[in-house]
Design an enzyme around this catalytic site. Sequence first.
Site: not given
Ligand code: E9O
Length: 563
Positions: A383, A476
């Site tokens: 990411e 994910e």
């Molecule tokens: C990375 C992981 O380490 N991906 C994240 C995971 C989470 O649970 C995290 O633990 O948050 C998800 C990122 C998704 C971001 C989406 C944002 C959308 C905003 C509108």
Amino acid sequence: MLKPKNTLKRIVQNLDGFWDCEIKEENRPIAVPGSWNEQYQDLCYEEGPFTYKTTFYVPEELSQKHIRLYFAAVNTDCDVFLNGEKVGENHIGYLPFEVDVTGKVKPGENEFKVVVENRLKVGGFPSKVPDRGTHTVGFFGSFPPANFDFFPYGGIIRPVLIEFTDHARILDIWVDTSESEPEKKLGRVKVKVEVSEEALGQEMTIKLGEAEKKIKTFDRFVEEEFILENARFWSLEDPYLYPLKVELERDEYTLDIGIRTISWDEKKLYLNGKPVFLKGFGKHEEFPVLGQGTFYPLMIKDFNLLKWINANSFRTSHYPYSEEWLDLADRLGILVIDEAPHVGITRYHYNPETQKIAEDNIRRMIDRDKNHPSVIMWSVANEPESNHPDAEGFFKALYETAKEMDRTRPVVMVSMMDTPDERTRDVALKYFDIVCVNRYYGWYIYQGRIEEGLQALEKDIEELYARHRKPIFVTEFGADAIAGIHYDPPQMFSEEYQAELVEKTIRLLLKKDFVIGTHVWAFADFKTPQNVRRPILNYKGVFTRDRQPKLVAHVLRKLWSEV
Ligand code: E9O
């Protein structure tokens, strides 16, 4: 670089145990391996530097050998001192480094000191969120201000070893089985060995199973090929390992290797020529009190749960794990996506110096893990801010670095960008072999609306494939669920909601013939920095932090038994 190993001709000392640590002008015992943050309450948020000290003893006859100190990983910046002299330093976590101390070790007692600091840095590793003041809400207001969603644990997190070898020694071994022909059961195993200057002119023996070759080492690099008829291929059903032994007159190294091929086309990923669908998780190497310290019972438990739930793979999100995870994956037949310690990469990283560091990290990861049959993919980052124009050159370079090291495995980058929203257009994804994306429909977006979220996901994924024409891997997706919270109709944070979202997402993606896998985020609950979204842990685990199943675990177990 080979990991130190006890063989007939190598001696290894392990420095695990209680070291002395200078902390806040006090001398306290501290466990190695381990993170300092939860061994003492007052150290939870400390970044150091802390000075770790121990002594080790070396008999006269060993002190004349070739000697190297091997740190399986230190988080993060450290300086290494032996008998008062600085002998080495390291600046990235989760990867091993060695310090050659030949001629510097005294017979008898030796004093060993490691100064460790775990400072978050804007544009560095581990990555920090730029300071926008204390009033910011959400992720950006996290404390500690890590630019990632797991706790920034510090310390000597993995074993420290001392290895004594002859000066005429084996330096490295590469095994390549990619030209094998599974349909003919023909194994082609190329073995390349690097030896030290002192070993030139010696006779080398390479044994692979029953086969044996003897060669004179005229060059620092020796290459041999073994052709095995009726070879037993390494597979998920039969993760067979062949013993490989390389011998010199006074050195010996052994490896267990698997014969297998990995390939891919526009739509599928193949193991030994047969399509494989990746069922599994992104996870973490962390546990209460231990922090990110190497802990063997946890590894056994996690593999046992991976088998129980009928998963076949995991990603080492978001950093390379202790190498023993890969030893077990080789042995038990689990596929691994090996990820570099590149999480929270933003525009502040896109400069030539940081790019060089990142390239080096990738080389070091591949160098450590290249011979594991379980490793089927290299992930260069998770990411990143890959919709920023400067990301393009940065990630193209990381892709090429990985490919220079290894042409036999796909190289990927895990993106949360490239959604139907034009502003998320990923400028780097096009360079990678497989399109890996993280998607949270029904969680971060379409909150509480699983069905609408799934429709949006379907559109997103089809557009992605239309743009890239490469296999898609959903690395994910998921939802937080607090074990014990139930609700009908399913509501966010209930076990029912997580179970429904996960099952429906997988069922939808299984219908797309270009999707090569779905990894649920996450395997187990894990600790994060403090922020309004996280009641101490990220609760997206399919298992609790102490590895008990939530409702979704039973759902997955059944679903994956049918896939
Ligand atoms: C990375 C992981 O380490 N991906 C994240 C995971 C989470 O649970 C995290 O633990 O948050 C998800 C990122 C998704 C971001 C989406 C944002 C959308 C905003 C509108």
